[in-house]
Write an enzyme that holds these catalytic residues in place. Structure first.
Site, PDB file in Angstrom:
ATOM      1  CD  GLN A  45       7.690 -12.034  10.601  1.00 11.96           C
ATOM      2  OE1 GLN A  45       8.743 -11.910  10.039  1.00 11.96           O
ATOM      3  NE2 GLN A  45       6.775 -12.009   9.948  1.00 11.96           N
ATOM      4  NE  ARG A  74       7.887   1.889   8.221  1.00 14.37           N
ATOM      5  CZ  ARG A  74       8.792   1.159   9.145  1.00 14.37           C
ATOM      6  NH1 ARG A  74       8.732  -0.101   8.363  1.00 14.37           N
ATOM      7  NH2 ARG A  74       9.464   1.330   9.829  1.00 14.37           N
ATOM      8  CG  ASP A 114      -1.758  -4.631   4.138  1.00 14.20           C
ATOM      9  OD1 ASP A 114      -1.378  -3.861   3.228  1.00 14.20           O
ATOM     10  OD2 ASP A 114      -1.741  -4.200   5.258  1.00 14.20           O
ATOM     11  CB  ALA A 158       4.166 -13.429  -0.818  1.00  7.96           C
ATOM     12  CG  ASP A 179      10.204  -5.500   3.284  1.00 11.20           C
ATOM     13  OD1 ASP A 179      11.343  -5.706   3.300  1.00 11.20           O
ATOM     14  OD2 ASP A 179       9.578  -5.199   4.396  1.00 11.20           O
ATOM     15  CB  CYS A 182      16.526  -7.900   4.089  1.00 13.69           C
ATOM     16  SG  CYS A 182      15.377  -9.379   4.443  1.00 13.69           S
TER      17      CYS A 182
END
Length: 399
Positions: free
Chosen positions: A203, A215, A251, A281, A301, A341
């Site tokens: 991406q 992080r 994950d 998600a 995120d 974001c």
């Protein structure tokens, strides 16, 4: 002296431009010269003919002009672009905040005075994206400047972004633009943590460099904790947490390809068990929350949920639900690291999302850290639209 076609503004439409904002919206335009075509360089003047700025035009777009300079004697040519690229690169190279960073953003669009240009450096392999008609028209100048100033091992183009459609542009074929062919995976380090990026299929330019500081922040509280990383992509947060001593990790991402790379990266870091789940998600979070699962660390995120102003109210509700479920999944004494974001989600909006989500989850929450852009993702104060990333590390108590 070069002569450029003029674009005249409506009365009082120059106020933000005089303060340094780089965008002229189509509604502010009163008249334009016939030669002010898409991608051409134009002079912007107010309704009385006073020079305001010089930039690239796109008559068919919402943003009609993107200002490059406010100096009437400054010519826009290959030398101008080289100087701007040089300034942006030197800002990073001289920054003590970026000492030893192997992967970083070199050019950050409007905030570096180069609207529509994004350039990322992955251990000497440079990836660039052109988003706008004006920068597309100056593509050859851009390539020459990057080769001269950066001297990359290879220069790779990823101008395959949706923003080009709003500019009336088609995607360009991705691939090498100059230099050597890059490897299938480019390996680099963030501190002591080994990571890898696929610049061909990943991406954006391949990796989310803007979350570097987060992080590291997560790693500082990771020892001895279990991790749930949602919207994990290739597992950058997971790699840092496992390197710092997290005892297990899960994950969650919609892309099996991204998760495979994440397993490859995390598999070499030791520690406890690591699992990945290819799933949507939001529904996965619902399922885990209803099942009563708890983790020492939860990372949220998500991608931007706000494309236009009218989407904001709905997006605020979605963000709140997402974070509410995130809080429900944090064990007593654990942490939620959450981000937005979306440019249109302000600092106050983000605070209210966290507040309402904690209340809805019925947890005792304390914001212990707030972060924004790392040092390579500079923000021009005159361009608030460039300020998009808001994050919070939140301690959760259930006593």
């Amino acid at each position: 002296m070069n002569s450029y076609p003029e674009l005249r503004l409506r009365p009082n439409a120059e106020r933000l431009l005089i303060k340094g904002h780089p965008w002229v919206f189509s509604g502010a335009v009163a008249a334009r010269h016939a030669d002010a075509r898409r991608g051409s360089i134009v002079d912007v003047v107010n309704d009385r003919g006073r020079f305001i700025g010089r930039g690239t035009a796109n008559p068919g777009a919402e943003i009609a002009v993107r200002i490059l300079t406010r100096q009437p004697d400054q010519v826009i040519d290959a030398g101008f672009i080289r100087t701007r690229v040089e300034r942006a690169v030197e800002l990073r190279r001289r920054s003590p905040l970026l000492h030893g960073v192997e992967a970083l953003r070199l050019v950050h669009g409007e905030s570096d005075g180069l609207p529509g240009l994004v350039v990322d450096d992955y251990a000497g392999w440079v990836v660039f994206q052109i988003h706008t008609a004006g920068m597309e028209a100056m593509r050859d100048w851009v390539l020459a400047a990057l080769l001269e100033v950066v001297s990359p091992r290879g220069l790779y183009e990823r101008s395959d972004v949706g923003t080009r459609r709003a500019e009336g542009l088609r995607n360009r074929p991705t691939g090498p633009a100059a230099g050597d062919e890059p490897p299938g995976l480019i390996e680099f380090h963030e501190g002591e943590v080994p990571l890898a990026v696929d610049i061909r299929r990943g991406q954006k330019t391949g990796f989310f460099l803007d979350q570097r500081d987060n992080r590291r922040l997560l790693a500082s509280v990771a020892r001895g904790r279990s991790l749930l990383n949602v919207f994990a992509y290739t597992g950058g947060f997971t790699a840092h947490a496992r390197h710092a001593g997290a005892v297990s990790s899960l994950d969650v991402d919609l892309s099996p390809q991204a998760l495979r790379l994440g397993r490859r990266i995390s598999g070499g870091l030791g520690g406890g068990p690591h699992r990945s789940l290819a799933a949507e998600a939001f529904s996965c979070l619902d399922h885990l929350a209803e099942a009563g699962r708890r983790y020492g660390l939860v990372v949220l995120d998500p991608p931007s949920l706000v494309r236009k102003g009218r989407d904001l109210k709905h997006a605020m509700g979605v963000y709140t639900k997402l974070n509410r479920n995130g809080f429900r999944l944090v064990e007593d004494g654990g942490y939620l690291l959450t981000s937005s974001c979306s440019t249109r989600v302000t600092e106050e909006d983000f605070f209210q999302i966290v507040r309402r989500a904690a209340s809805g989850a019925r947890v005792d929450a304390r914001i212990v850290a707030r972060t924004h852009h790392p040092a390579d993702h500079v923000v021009d104060p005159a361009f608030p639209e460039g300020r998009y990333l808001s994050s919070a590390l939140v301690r959760v108590d259930r006593g």
